[in-house]
Structure formats: structure tokens, C-alpha cells
Scaffold this motif. Structure first.
Motif, PDB file in Angstrom:
ATOM      1  N   UNK A 156       0.821  -1.207   0.000  1.00  0.00           N
ATOM      2  CA  UNK A 156       0.000   0.000   0.000  1.00  0.00           C
ATOM      3  C   UNK A 156       0.853   1.254   0.000  1.00  0.00           C
ATOM      4  N   UNK A 157       2.090   1.127   0.454  1.00  0.00           N
ATOM      5  CA  UNK A 157       2.991   2.287   0.477  1.00  0.00           C
ATOM      6  C   UNK A 157       3.694   2.434  -0.861  1.00  0.00           C
ATOM      7  N   UNK A 158       4.192   3.634  -1.126  1.00  0.00           N
ATOM      8  CA  UNK A 158       4.966   3.884  -2.342  1.00  0.00           C
ATOM      9  C   UNK A 158       6.205   2.996  -2.336  1.00  0.00           C
ATOM     10  N   UNK A 159       6.568   2.424  -3.476  1.00  0.00           N
ATOM     11  CA  UNK A 159       7.826   1.679  -3.518  1.00  0.00           C
ATOM     12  C   UNK A 159       9.002   2.624  -3.309  1.00  0.00           C
ATOM     13  N   UNK A 160      10.055   2.127  -2.702  1.00  0.00           N
ATOM     14  CA  UNK A 160      11.276   2.933  -2.556  1.00  0.00           C
ATOM     15  C   UNK A 160      11.980   2.934  -3.904  1.00  0.00           C
ATOM     16  N   UNK A 161      12.217   4.121  -4.444  1.00  0.00           N
ATOM     17  CA  UNK A 161      12.754   4.228  -5.791  1.00  0.00           C
ATOM     18  C   UNK A 161      14.238   4.549  -5.831  1.00  0.00           C
ATOM     19  N   UNK A 162      14.937   3.879  -6.739  1.00  0.00           N
ATOM     20  CA  UNK A 162      16.355   4.130  -6.996  1.00  0.00           C
ATOM     21  C   UNK A 162      16.552   4.243  -8.512  1.00  0.00           C
ATOM     22  N   UNK A 163      17.346   5.228  -8.923  1.00  0.00           N
ATOM     23  CA  UNK A 163      17.683   5.379 -10.337  1.00  0.00           C
ATOM     24  C   UNK A 163      19.177   5.204 -10.480  1.00  0.00           C
TER      25      UNK A 163
END
Length: 429
Positions: free
Chosen positions: A35-42
């Protein structure tokens, strides 16, 4: 502790371009119960997107963190140390980088590793076998259609690798309101691609024909939808941006260059034209009239061979005369667009597979097809290029370091778009 025994599912997404970030973030939402935003990495590299490009994807209000491959692995390791380990990691990367990160995750020796998911951001028309074998070892390899799932399994089974990781799904960014003509509106949108076609002559040809079409149809708005602004990079390198080529021409008032979220542009589109952009599948899903250009041939290098049998192939000459192709319904169904079943149901199998894996007491070891035994002359070079040594000292981030990095990135982009074409022309003298 299996994620099934916890209330929340923690998901991380690692991407290497704006398009793959969009695919990864949306995929994470489609295939998990998080339900939470995914942790994003670029991933830091030649195609690292700008903040503008990331915001334009419209998939998250939180900007993903820019990292090296080693920094990402440290983040995964440190999260587990804090008792906040990721349950699922979505790798939205090119094949070689997927293989390197798989190796890095295996080498971390985590008490409980995350479920690893990967796939493709769009139409798969080149390097099918190599790209798939580099992705082998992930727990889930998503196929965007029944057609792709059959091809993927055939490759894995053909080399004696397990094909159980292949799961049929769909592109995660299909959607939007079905096409409805609007009185007084007539808009043709050309979906540009950074490297298709690749030569200056071919790109100039496409641009000239679009402008000529606009002149032939003064009551029609002709929009050239661009992926990036000058100085920005996308998944593929763009040596000859349309923004620069158009300066040499004198387009009519009903011809314009546009940016923005593709879904919003499609909201006002009456005919989508492209060589082989994934935007064609987005348009077809919404039943927007779509044409695939044949002017430069139907060739594997262009990717438009993927649309053979679709009923969508057309030339500018025919479009100038008013043609609006009618898609073949059987072809559409095999591609997973405009299907009879609800769109959300396309992700049920992938969601079920991830849920099953999360419920296991322990996940099996990561076992890729490419190893030092099966590919001793190939794999070491791939791993060496990515330098995923988490034991190396982590460099301290500073303002100067960021400035130097951006300057180097700018110089690289300048070289691709300015210097390389000049050198190539000199070599032809």
C-alpha cells in the motif's frame, strides 16, 4: 520472516531510465499488495533521467534516489540490518545490468533475500535470446503478452534453463478513457523514438513528411510528441534530435512539437502514428486509430516488423489520402491490448506468483543461466563492467562531486549529439 506474516510488503525499484522507472514503479503496484509507495532508486549512468523527466512519468510524487549499483546493494543490505528488509525488488534495467545485480544480491548473503522481479518496458524486437538469458535467475520474468510469454519460455526451454519464472502479464501503463471522437477536433500525433530511425537522413525524411502532411491538411493539428528535451537522455541514445532538425525547416502553424505525459497527449489524439513506439500499444488499448509507418521499410532494426499481421502498416502516401488502419482483432488479443478480459486481471498471475514466493519459509538460491561454467568468456566481462563491490569504501557525496558528475554527463551528451555526428560525417569524406 516471510512477508506473509507481516502486514506491510516493502518494495524497492531500481531503474536506469525514465521509461523504465515508469514501468518499474507501476509494475510494483500491480503485482504486490503493498500500500505504500515503492522505494525508488535510479541507476547513475549515461541515461540518468533529469528531475523533469522523472516528474513527467507521473508515477510518483517522490523523486527516486540516484545511486550506483554498489550503493543500491548497500541500501538493500542496510535495510535488512535495520529489520526493514525489502520483500520485493523490481529490476527495471537492461539485461546485462540485471545479471550483474542478481550476482550482487546473491553475494550479499542476506538472511532472507527479496523476491526479484524483472521484465521489459515495451515491445521486444531485438536481442531476444541474449536479453532473456541475462535476466534468467530472477524469480519472476514478466511477459507483456501471451505472444511474449510463449517466446520467452521457448528460449529458456531451448537452452535447458528453467522457464517457471516466466509469467504472462501486460504493460503496466495501459489505461485511460476509450477513444471518443470530438466534434471539431482532428489531431494526428507522431510518437517519436530516440533511436528509431537512427540516421540523420531517415529522421529528416520523417520530419519532412510530417510537415508536408500538415500542409496538405490545414484543418488537422499535427503534433510531434518528443520523449526528451535537448541535453536529456532516454533509454536509447538520440544523436539527431527532431528539435534540432526542425530548425532547418519552416513548418506551418498547425504543426507543433509537444512534450508531456503520453497518456495526456493520447486524450486528444485522433490518429497515432509511429515507427514502432510502445505508444502504439497504449493507443490501441484505448481503441485510438493507429498507424505503423512503412516508409523506411518493414525491418527488424526499426522494430516495425513486430506489427506484421496487425493490419496497421501504412505509408505517409496513404495517410496523406486519409487512411486510418483497422487493427486485426486476433493480433490485438495476442499482444495483450484491447483484450476482452478486464485489464487489472492481466496481473493476477504475477500477483499470485509473488504472493506464493513471499509465503515460502525461505527462497531458493539465485541460479542464473549465465555462469562462469556456461559462459566463461562472456559473464566475467559483464560483471567487471558494473563493479558491484559493496566492500569498497563508499565515496562521500559533496557539492563539488555533484557538479563534476553533472559536467561529465553534459559532456557525454554533447559528444553524442554534436561531436559523434561530425566525426561520422568526416569519416565518410
Amino acid at each position: 520472516m516471510p512477508a506473509s506474516t507481516r502486514e506491510a510488503v516493502r518494495v524497492a525499484v531500481l531503474a536506469d531510465s525514465d521509461t523504465r522507472w515508469k514501468w518499474g514503479a507501476l509494475t510494483a503496484r500491480r503485482i504486490t499488495t503493498a500500500t505504500a509507495e515503492p522505494t525508488g532508486f535510479v541507476l547513475r549512468g549515461r541515461a540518468t533521467p533529469t528531475e523533469r523527466q522523472l516528474a513527467e512519468t507521473g508515477v510518483s510524487t517522490t523523486t527516486p534516489r540516484e545511486v550506483t549499483g554498489a550503493e543500491f546493494l548497500r541500501a538493500v543490505r542496510d535495510a535488512e540490518t535495520r529489520g526493514e528488509g525489502y520483500d520485493v525488488v523490481v529490476l527495471a534495467l537492461v539485461g546485462g545490468t540485471v545479471r550483474a545485480v542478481l550476482q550482487g544480491l546473491a553475494d550479499l548473503g542476506l538472511e532472507r533475500r527479496p523476491v526479484v522481479v524483472t521484465g521489459y518496458v515495451g515491445v521486444v524486437y531485438e536481442k531476444l535470446t541474449d536479453g532473456l538469458l541475462l535476466r534468467h535467475g530472477a524469480d519472476v520474468v514478466l511477459a507483456n503478452s501471451r505472444h511474449d510469454a510463449e517466446r520467452f519460455r521457448a528460449v529458456y526451454e531451448g537452452v535447458g534453463a528453467g522457464a517457471e519464472s516466466v509469467v504472462e502479464a501486460a504493460l503496466p501503463f495501459l489505461g485511460g478513457a476509450p477513444y471518443t471522437p470530438e466534434a471539431g477536433r482532428d489531431t494526428l500525433v507522431f510518437a517519436a523514438q530516440p533511436s528509431v530511425p537512427v540516421t540523420r537522413t531517415e529522421r529528416a525524411y520523417v520530419l519532412r513528411r510530417l510537415i508536408e502532411h500538415a500542409r496538405l491538411h490545414p484543418g488537422r493539428e499535427v503534433l510531434l510528441k518528443l520523449r526528451s528535451k535537448p541535453g536529456e537522455h532516454t533509454t536509447h541514445l538520440e544523436e539527431y534530435p527532431f528539435q534540432k532538425l526542425v530548425r532547418e525547416l519552416d513548418p506551418p502553424a498547425n504543426f507543433r512539437l509537444v512534450y508531456g505525459h503520453m497518456g495526456e497527449v493520447l486524450d486528444r489524439t485522433d490518429l497515432l502514428v509511429t515507427v514502432s513506439s510502445t505508444a502504439a500499444l497504449e493507443a490501441l488499448h484505448r481503441r485510438i486509430p493507429t498507424a505503423i509507418l512503412t516508409d523506411l521499410g518493414v525491418r527488424e532494426v526499426l522494430g516495425n516488423h513486430h506489427f506484421v499481421g496487425s493490419g496497421l502498416l501504412a505509408s505517409f502516401d496513404r495517410l496523406d489520402k486519409g487512411l486510418a488502419p483497422t487493427p486485426d482483432e486476433t493480433w490485438l488479443a495476442r499482444q495483450g491490448v484491447a483484450a476482452d478480459s478486464p485489464y487489472d486481471a492481466a496481473f493476477d498471475a504475477a500477483r499470485d506468483r509473488v504472493t506464493e514466493l513471499l509465503a515460502l519459509p525461505a527462497l531458493p538460491p539465485i541460479t542464473p543461466y549465465y555462469t562462469t561454467e556456461t559462459a566463461p568468456g562472456y559473464l566475467p566481462g559483464i560483471l567487471a563492467r558494473h563493479r558491484l563491490d559493496v566492500t569498497a569504501t563508499e565515496p562521500r557525496e559533496s557539492g563539488l562531486r555533484r557538479v563534476v558528475r553533472e559536467a561529465a554527463r553534459g559532456a557525454y551528451r554533447h559528444g553524442v549529439q554534436r561531436v559523434a555526428p561530425v566525426i561520422r560525417r568526416l569519416g565518410e569524406l
